[in-house]
Each structure stands twice: as structure tokens, then as C-alpha cells.
Design an enzyme around this catalytic site. Structure first.
Site, PDB file in Angstrom:
ATOM      1  N   GLY A 173      26.647 -31.626 -15.134  1.00 10.47           N
ATOM      2  CA  GLY A 173      26.692 -33.013 -14.680  1.00 10.47           C
ATOM      3  C   GLY A 173      28.064 -33.631 -14.877  1.00 10.47           C
ATOM      4  O   GLY A 173      28.613 -34.263 -13.966  1.00 10.47           O
ATOM      5  N   GLU A 187      35.275 -31.675 -23.716  1.00 11.89           N
ATOM      6  CA  GLU A 187      34.196 -30.739 -24.055  1.00 11.89           C
ATOM      7  C   GLU A 187      34.517 -30.131 -25.424  1.00 11.89           C
ATOM      8  O   GLU A 187      35.639 -29.719 -25.664  1.00 11.89           O
ATOM      9  CB  GLU A 187      34.076 -29.643 -22.986  1.00 11.89           C
ATOM     10  CG  GLU A 187      33.189 -28.467 -23.340  1.00 11.89           C
ATOM     11  CD  GLU A 187      31.747 -28.860 -23.649  1.00 11.89           C
ATOM     12  OE1 GLU A 187      31.114 -29.534 -22.823  1.00 11.89           O
ATOM     13  OE2 GLU A 187      31.259 -28.493 -24.748  1.00 11.89           O
ATOM     14  N   CYS A 232      23.894 -24.756 -18.950  1.00  8.78           N
ATOM     15  CA  CYS A 232      23.554 -23.936 -17.786  1.00  8.78           C
ATOM     16  C   CYS A 232      24.401 -22.665 -17.718  1.00  8.78           C
ATOM     17  O   CYS A 232      23.879 -21.568 -17.566  1.00  8.78           O
ATOM     18  CB  CYS A 232      23.713 -24.766 -16.504  1.00  8.78           C
ATOM     19  SG  CYS A 232      23.425 -23.827 -15.012  1.00  8.78           S
ATOM     20  N   ALA A 258      34.666 -35.651 -28.598  1.00  7.76           N
ATOM     21  CA  ALA A 258      35.002 -37.024 -28.222  1.00  7.76           C
ATOM     22  C   ALA A 258      33.903 -37.962 -28.695  1.00  7.76           C
ATOM     23  O   ALA A 258      32.736 -37.579 -28.788  1.00  7.76           O
ATOM     24  CB  ALA A 258      35.147 -37.112 -26.713  1.00  7.76           C
ATOM     25  N   GLY A 288       5.183 -23.163 -24.542  1.00  9.54           N
ATOM     26  CA  GLY A 288       4.508 -22.867 -23.282  1.00  9.54           C
ATOM     27  C   GLY A 288       5.193 -23.522 -22.115  1.00  9.54           C
ATOM     28  O   GLY A 288       4.556 -23.893 -21.128  1.00  9.54           O
ATOM     29  N   ARG A 295       0.369 -23.923 -27.953  1.00 11.34           N
ATOM     30  CA  ARG A 295      -0.582 -24.763 -28.705  1.00 11.34           C
ATOM     31  C   ARG A 295      -1.741 -25.299 -27.865  1.00 11.34           C
ATOM     32  O   ARG A 295      -2.805 -25.589 -28.382  1.00 11.34           O
ATOM     33  CB  ARG A 295       0.153 -25.927 -29.350  1.00 11.34           C
ATOM     34  CG  ARG A 295       0.804 -26.888 -28.359  1.00 11.34           C
ATOM     35  CD  ARG A 295       1.524 -28.000 -29.101  1.00 11.34           C
ATOM     36  NE  ARG A 295       2.234 -28.896 -28.190  1.00 11.34           N
ATOM     37  CZ  ARG A 295       2.944 -29.932 -28.599  1.00 11.34           C
ATOM     38  NH1 ARG A 295       3.050 -30.203 -29.875  1.00 11.34           N
ATOM     39  NH2 ARG A 295       3.568 -30.693 -27.719  1.00 11.34           N
ATOM     40  N   ARG A 336       2.159 -26.899 -18.781  1.00 11.35           N
ATOM     41  CA  ARG A 336       1.546 -28.195 -18.521  1.00 11.35           C
ATOM     42  C   ARG A 336       2.399 -28.932 -17.487  1.00 11.35           C
ATOM     43  O   ARG A 336       3.628 -28.912 -17.555  1.00 11.35           O
ATOM     44  CB  ARG A 336       1.494 -29.001 -19.834  1.00 11.35           C
ATOM     45  CG  ARG A 336       0.758 -30.293 -19.756  1.00 11.35           C
ATOM     46  CD  ARG A 336       0.432 -30.780 -21.148  1.00 11.35           C
ATOM     47  NE  ARG A 336       1.615 -30.957 -21.997  1.00 11.35           N
ATOM     48  CZ  ARG A 336       2.389 -32.041 -21.984  1.00 11.35           C
ATOM     49  NH1 ARG A 336       2.128 -33.038 -21.160  1.00 11.35           N
ATOM     50  NH2 ARG A 336       3.421 -32.134 -22.800  1.00 11.35           N
ATOM     51  N   GLY A 349      10.991 -27.166 -26.358  1.00 16.20           N
ATOM     52  CA  GLY A 349      11.616 -28.351 -25.788  1.00 16.20           C
ATOM     53  C   GLY A 349      13.028 -28.580 -26.311  1.00 16.20           C
ATOM     54  O   GLY A 349      13.503 -27.855 -27.198  1.00 16.20           O
ATOM     55  N   THR A 409      19.680 -28.607 -13.904  1.00 20.93           N
ATOM     56  CA  THR A 409      21.084 -28.675 -13.508  1.00 20.93           C
ATOM     57  C   THR A 409      21.307 -29.412 -12.187  1.00 20.93           C
ATOM     58  O   THR A 409      22.144 -30.314 -12.113  1.00 20.93           O
ATOM     59  CB  THR A 409      21.669 -27.242 -13.446  1.00 20.93           C
ATOM     60  OG1 THR A 409      21.763 -26.770 -14.780  1.00 20.93           O
ATOM     61  CG2 THR A 409      23.034 -27.197 -12.795  1.00 20.93           C
ATOM     62  N   HIS A 419       8.235 -11.900  10.241  1.00 22.02           N
ATOM     63  CA  HIS A 419       7.335 -10.812   9.902  1.00 22.02           C
ATOM     64  C   HIS A 419       8.091  -9.518   9.660  1.00 22.02           C
ATOM     65  O   HIS A 419       9.039  -9.232  10.386  1.00 22.02           O
ATOM     66  CB  HIS A 419       6.336 -10.620  11.056  1.00 22.02           C
ATOM     67  CG  HIS A 419       5.243  -9.663  10.755  1.00 22.02           C
ATOM     68  ND1 HIS A 419       4.251  -9.937   9.832  1.00 22.02           N
ATOM     69  CD2 HIS A 419       5.008  -8.424  11.228  1.00 22.02           C
ATOM     70  CE1 HIS A 419       3.446  -8.894   9.768  1.00 22.02           C
ATOM     71  NE2 HIS A 419       3.876  -7.967  10.589  1.00 22.02           N
ATOM     72  N   GLU A 439       5.860 -15.824   5.227  1.00 22.25           N
ATOM     73  CA  GLU A 439       5.189 -16.194   6.481  1.00 22.25           C
ATOM     74  C   GLU A 439       3.764 -16.690   6.233  1.00 22.25           C
ATOM     75  O   GLU A 439       3.194 -17.403   7.043  1.00 22.25           O
ATOM     76  CB  GLU A 439       5.189 -15.036   7.481  1.00 22.25           C
ATOM     77  CG  GLU A 439       4.318 -13.872   7.078  1.00 22.25           C
ATOM     78  CD  GLU A 439       4.300 -12.741   8.123  1.00 22.25           C
ATOM     79  OE1 GLU A 439       4.175 -13.037   9.323  1.00 22.25           O
ATOM     80  OE2 GLU A 439       4.424 -11.563   7.720  1.00 22.25           O
TER      81      GLU A 439
HETATM   82  P1  NDP Z   1       9.541 -27.495 -21.978  1.00 20.00           P
HETATM   83  O1  NDP Z   1       9.516 -28.957 -22.099  1.00 20.00           O
HETATM   84  O2  NDP Z   1       9.481 -26.860 -20.638  1.00 20.00           O
HETATM   85  O3  NDP Z   1       8.358 -26.880 -22.835  1.00 20.00           O
HETATM   86  C1  NDP Z   1       8.240 -27.151 -24.189  1.00 20.00           C
HETATM   87  C2  NDP Z   1       7.017 -26.429 -24.678  1.00 20.00           C
HETATM   88  O4  NDP Z   1       6.975 -26.507 -26.096  1.00 20.00           O
HETATM   89  C3  NDP Z   1       5.726 -27.027 -24.163  1.00 20.00           C
HETATM   90  O5  NDP Z   1       4.832 -25.975 -23.884  1.00 20.00           O
HETATM   91  C4  NDP Z   1       5.248 -27.871 -25.331  1.00 20.00           C
HETATM   92  O6  NDP Z   1       3.868 -27.997 -25.392  1.00 20.00           O
HETATM   93  C5  NDP Z   1       5.727 -27.036 -26.498  1.00 20.00           C
HETATM   94  N1  NDP Z   1       5.946 -27.825 -27.691  1.00 20.00           N
HETATM   95  C6  NDP Z   1       6.618 -28.980 -27.817  1.00 20.00           C
HETATM   96  N2  NDP Z   1       6.612 -29.392 -29.089  1.00 20.00           N
HETATM   97  C7  NDP Z   1       5.926 -28.465 -29.787  1.00 20.00           C
HETATM   98  C8  NDP Z   1       5.559 -28.341 -31.160  1.00 20.00           C
HETATM   99  N3  NDP Z   1       5.922 -29.260 -32.045  1.00 20.00           N
HETATM  100  N4  NDP Z   1       4.845 -27.264 -31.524  1.00 20.00           N
HETATM  101  C9  NDP Z   1       4.469 -26.330 -30.623  1.00 20.00           C
HETATM  102  N5  NDP Z   1       4.784 -26.407 -29.318  1.00 20.00           N
HETATM  103  C10 NDP Z   1       5.505 -27.466 -28.899  1.00 20.00           C
HETATM  104  O7  NDP Z   1      10.822 -27.053 -22.795  1.00 20.00           O
HETATM  105  P2  NDP Z   1      11.685 -25.725 -22.829  1.00 20.00           P
HETATM  106  O8  NDP Z   1      12.228 -25.672 -24.200  1.00 20.00           O
HETATM  107  O9  NDP Z   1      10.935 -24.567 -22.311  1.00 20.00           O
HETATM  108  O10 NDP Z   1      12.844 -26.070 -21.804  1.00 20.00           O
HETATM  109  C11 NDP Z   1      13.552 -27.303 -21.881  1.00 20.00           C
HETATM  110  C12 NDP Z   1      13.813 -27.835 -20.537  1.00 20.00           C
HETATM  111  O11 NDP Z   1      14.862 -27.125 -19.935  1.00 20.00           O
HETATM  112  C13 NDP Z   1      12.648 -27.699 -19.561  1.00 20.00           C
HETATM  113  O12 NDP Z   1      11.748 -28.769 -19.648  1.00 20.00           O
HETATM  114  C14 NDP Z   1      13.318 -27.646 -18.230  1.00 20.00           C
HETATM  115  O13 NDP Z   1      13.470 -28.948 -17.747  1.00 20.00           O
HETATM  116  C15 NDP Z   1      14.671 -27.035 -18.542  1.00 20.00           C
HETATM  117  N6  NDP Z   1      14.684 -25.625 -18.118  1.00 20.00           N
HETATM  118  C16 NDP Z   1      14.618 -25.351 -16.787  1.00 20.00           C
HETATM  119  C17 NDP Z   1      14.612 -24.062 -16.343  1.00 20.00           C
HETATM  120  C18 NDP Z   1      14.524 -23.784 -14.891  1.00 20.00           C
HETATM  121  O14 NDP Z   1      14.779 -24.673 -14.090  1.00 20.00           O
HETATM  122  N7  NDP Z   1      14.138 -22.569 -14.495  1.00 20.00           N
HETATM  123  C19 NDP Z   1      14.679 -22.928 -17.261  1.00 20.00           C
HETATM  124  C20 NDP Z   1      14.710 -23.328 -18.637  1.00 20.00           C
HETATM  125  C21 NDP Z   1      14.715 -24.626 -19.035  1.00 20.00           C
HETATM  126  P3  NDP Z   1       3.052 -29.134 -24.595  1.00 20.00           P
HETATM  127  O15 NDP Z   1       3.085 -28.771 -23.157  1.00 20.00           O
HETATM  128  O16 NDP Z   1       1.695 -29.038 -25.203  1.00 20.00           O
HETATM  129  O17 NDP Z   1       3.752 -30.423 -24.902  1.00 20.00           O
END
Ligand code: NDP
Length: 451
Positions: free
Chosen positions: A16, A35, A43, A115, A175, A198, A204, A261, A310, A436, A441
């Protein structure tokens, strides 16, 4: 703006920040960009790009197997992790250099160091103070690991690209995107993978049929995917680590990776000093033109806590450049943003899930779905199945959601996202002639309503 050293100082050289700096400088603005780590940010260094390269690497194991029934033999594949890791790192170093050159070619001053804001119009970098008409905060995010006993034993997506050795087994917690992608990557490289989530079903927010289909496919491939499973603690064990689960059971693995996350990297940036409001979770609130409560300070990308993608950050960056130095205030349309999880098989999506569509279109929706074995696997006998799904608003015939799990899902959905953005109807899909033989398709030949 003449009384300042710069028209814009960008903090953060990720996707960005770099895009904003380049477009602003190209528009004639005096721009500096700072940076503190590696150019290209998450990314380029520890995200999309090396992840995709690892994905290619891990796919080969299955392709070698599939090749046998196509007549290829006498291959004894052996995977050498250091070769991949080091070739990947060399490529990333090349990209880091390209980013710096692109910035310099555009006329931006490239600054290396940490910075921070020292006022609404001032940035300090390693003791040097720069005055600027505008500041852009584009510092991105950082993996979050919940506070459980032994969390220090877990690696994250920051470390997994640089491992000395590949473990024999790994437990991946989470997940979301990263957990699902790395489950596939490590599995393809021959690592025994257990993924713990979890909730009742991972990913989700994605369409339920798609989530269920991917879970089944990943299990068929041999990933031990466990839902409704919480981790209580992690401890060192003889051969690696022991992961104790909330239900009392425990697992042993060579490595534990958390992908639970990411959090914005906004602390210690001097935002308070400049009077910029920061939410409790570290995200920065902005208006539709990415302006914070301080008129000279803007923010884009993962620090906003919106879509952490990204292409979203770069789109936001171009909006800031246009607002400040281009054709006037520009905002970003967040509807129908496509995205993909580079799981194995791949998942891609654009538009509404079935359940979102049911809520938004009270007058009804139609569902079209196809589940089939790709042509390629009729000979390979790989039992991977594709799932494709269209969600259509009955009243308008507009296609409001397109979802797919299967090879090249991301490549296929990029084109269909243009169709959605353009407001295509199911009749438009039906009137489109297929290519095809392809999997794609199927999206223009679905005639039978599934619901
Ligand atoms: P996500 O937000 O995708 O997923 C986080 C996962 O961790 C969820 O399943 C969440 O569960 C779980 N979670 C959160 N807190 C806890 C906790 N305290 N204990 C156990 N489980 C927990 O995050 P990621 O880290 O996978 O990726 C970060 C972000 O980066 C993504 O949201 C996405 O936007 C970006 N990304 C994009 C990619 C792409 O475009 N291909 C590839 C990789 C990353 P719950 O659902 O229950 O909240």
C-alpha cells in the site's frame, strides 16, 4: 505546500505504501517513504509471494503421483527444503531491489529506518526530522498469537519461510487463510499436518458448501483437520513440542504454527503525539478518503482492520494519491472484492455467500451448483473433486455470488469478478459460450437449480 520539506511522507514500504508513494511522486508530488524492515512489506517478504512459491513447490508431490497413469515413470522424487527456501529467498531479495528501484525511478526519496510521527506535519526517522504537508500511515500488521502458556514455542507466518529444517510433523492452529494455506503447503512437502480450529467449521465468512467441500478434500488428501478444538498449552517435548488440548488430550509435533489472525502495527508510531485517534484494537479510523481525525494524516491497508488483502491496500493507496495529487477525492468500493485461499485444492470467491444472499434478497435466491471430477483426474485417478456454485437474486436475475473450490480457482474467479462488478445476470452467464474443455466452462453451463 511549499513551506514543507515534502508533500507526502509515507510510513511503511509495503504494497500500500509503495503504491501510494509511486503514484504520488509520478503525479509530481515531493515524496519520501520510510521502511524499517524489508521493502515490499508482508506480501513480498512473509506473505503472498513466498507463500505462492511454496504452494507451487508443494503441489509437485501430487503431480508426480498423478503423472504415473499418464505414462511417466522412473521418477523418485525427493524434496530438499533448503533448495526451495534459499531459491525463494534469492527471488525475494530480487523483488526487494525492484521495489526500491521503482520508488527511485518515480522520484520518491527512499529512507531506511524506523519512522514515527512527531506532530501532524512532522516525521522523525533515526533522529532526522522531516516536515511534510501530509503523512500516510501504511505500517501493516503482525501475526497475533493468543496468550496461552507456551505461546513462545509457536512459530507464525513470519518464521515459517526461514526454517532451518522441515519438521516431520506440524500442528497448525487457526481456521483462516494462513492456516488453511500452510496446512496444504506443509502436507505437500511431506510433513504430517494436524490443523486445529476452535469453531465447528473453518474459514468462517466463506460460503458453507465451499467450506464443507474444502474440509472434506483436505481430509481426503491426508490432513488431520480437527474442528471444535482449543489449545490449552504448549510445552517442549523430546522430539519437538507437546500441544495440550482443552479437552485434556495432547498431541506431539515437531513444530507448532499459529495462524490466528493479525493485528495492526500502530503502537510506538507517535500517533497520539500527532493527535491521531487509534481504536482499542490498534486499528485507525478514517473517513471515506482515508483521512484520520487529523486532516494531514492518512492511513491505508491492514492498519484499517478492513479487508487485509494486498490489492485492497494498493487500491486504497491509489485513492489517496488521487485525492491528494490527482483528479480529486476518491474513495474505494469494497463490494464484490474477490479473494482466494491458496489451500489445496484452491478456494476462490466473489460476492455474497448463500446465507448472506438469503438475508439480503428477501424475495428469493436461486442456487446453482456443480460437483465434478476434473477431466485431468479421469486418468490420474486422483480423487480430488471440484465444487462450483452460483448464487442468483431471483427478482433481478443478477448473479450475486460465485464460489469455487478446485485447481486454478483464483485464476478463474478473477474474470468472473469482472462480470459481477458489471452486474451480469444469470441470463448473461447462460448466453456466454464456454471454452471447451475446461473446468471454468461449467460456470456458463449450469442450468439446473440446486435450491
Ligand atoms: P484470519 O482472520 O483469516 O483467521 C484467523 C483464524 O484464527 C480464524 O479461524 C479465527 O477463528 C482463529 N482465531 C482467532 N483468534 C483465535 C484464538 N484466540 N484462538 C484460536 N483461534 C483463533 O487470519 P490469518 O492469520 O489466517 O490471516 C490474516 C489475514 O491475512 C487474513 O484475514 C487475510 O485477510 C490475509 N491473508 C490473505 C491471504 C490471501 O489473500 N490468500 C493469504 C493469507 C492471509 P474464528 O473464525 O473463530 O474467529
Amino acid at each position: 505546500m511549499g513551506s514543507f520539506d515534502y508533500d507526502l511522507v509515507v510510513i511503511g514500504g509495503g504494497s500500500g505504501g509503495v503504491r501510494t508513494a509511486r503514484f504520488s511522486a509520478a503525479a509530481g508530488a515531493r515524496v519520501a517513504i520510510a521502511e524499517e524492515r524489508d521493502w515490499g512489506g508482508t506480501c513480498v517478504n512473509v506473505g503472498c509471494i513466498p507463500k505462492k512459491l511454496f504452494g507451487y513447490a508443494s503441489h509437485y508431490s501430487e503431480e508426480f503421483r498423478d503423472a504415473a497413469r499418464y505414462g511417466w515413470s522412473s521418477m523418485a522424487p525427493r524434496f530438499d527444503w533448503p533448495t526451495l527456501r534459499d531459491n525463494k529467498s534469492a527471488e525475494i531479495t530480487r523483488l526487494n531491489g525492484i521495489y526500491v528501484n521503482m520508488l527511485k525511478d518515480a522520484g520518491a526519496d527512499v529512507l531506511e529506518g524506523r519512522a514515527r510521527l512527531t506532530g501532524p506535519h512532522e516525521v522523525e526517522i533515526d533522529g532526522q526530522r522531516l516536515s511534510t504537508a501530509n503523512i500516510l500511515v501504511a505500517t501493516g500488521g503482525w501475526p497475533y498469537v493468543p496468550d496461552i502458556p507456551g505461546r513462545e514455542h509457536a512459530i507464525t507466518s513470519n518464521e515459517c519461510f526461514f526454517l532451518d529444517d522441515l519438521p516431520k510433523s506440524i500442528v497448525i492452529v487457526g481456521g483462516g487463510y494462513i492456516a488453511a494455506e500452510f496446512a496444504g503447503i506443509f502436507h505437500g512437502m511431506g510433513v504430517e499436518v494436524t490443523q486445529l480450529y476452535r469453531g465447528e467449521l473453518f474459514l468462517r465468512g466463506f460460503d458453507d458448501d465451499i467450506r464443507r467441500h474444502l474440509a472434506a478434500e483436505m481430509r481426503t488428501k491426508g490432513i488431520d483437520l480437527r474442528f471444535s478444538t482449543d489449545v490449552a498449552s504448549i510445552a517442549r517435548a523430546n522430539s519437538g513440542y507437546s500441544v495440550r488440548l482443552a479437552d485434556g488430550a495432547s498431541l506431539e509435533a515437531g513444530l507448532v504454527m499459529y495462524a490466528t489472525g493479525r493485528r495492526p502495527l500502530t503502537s510506538g508510531l507517535g500517533l497520539e503525539k500527532a493527535g491521531v485517534t487509534v481504536n482499542d484494537d490498534g486499528t485507525i479510523p478514517v473517513d471515506e478518503h482515508f483521512r484520520t481525525n487529523v486532516p494531514s494524516v492518512f492511513a491505508i491497508g491492514d492498519v484499517l482492520g478492513r479487508l487485509e488483502l494486498t490489492p485492497v491496500a494498493t487500491t486504497e493507496g491509489m485513492a489517496v494519491a488521487a485525492t491528494l495529487f490527482g483528479d480529486g477525492p476518491r474513495s474505494v468500493d469494497y463490494t464484490n472484492v474477490p479473494s482466494a485461499v491458496f489451500s489445496q485444492p484452491e478456494l476462490a470467491t466473489v460476492g455474497l455467500t448463500e446465507s448472506e444472499a438469503r438475508q439480503r434478497h428477501a424475495d428469493g435466491i436461486d442456487i446453482y451448483m456443480a460437483r465434478f471430477r476434473p477431466l485431468r483426474h479421469t486418468i490420474s485417478l486422483n480423487d480430488e473433486m471440484i465444487l462450483m456454485k452460483l448464487v442468483v437474486a431471483s427478482a433481478t436475475d443478477r448473479v450475486v455470488g460465485v464460489h469455487m473450490v478446485g485447481p486454478d480457482a483464483a485464476e478463474i474467479l478473477q474474470g468472473f469478478s469482472v462480470a459481477l462488478k458489471a452486474g451480469a445476470t444469470k441470463a448473461d452467464f447462460d448466453a456466454t459460450v464456454g471454452i471447451h474443455p475446461t473446468s471454468a466452462e461449467e460456470f456458463v453451463t449450469m442450468r439446473q437449480k440446486a435450491a
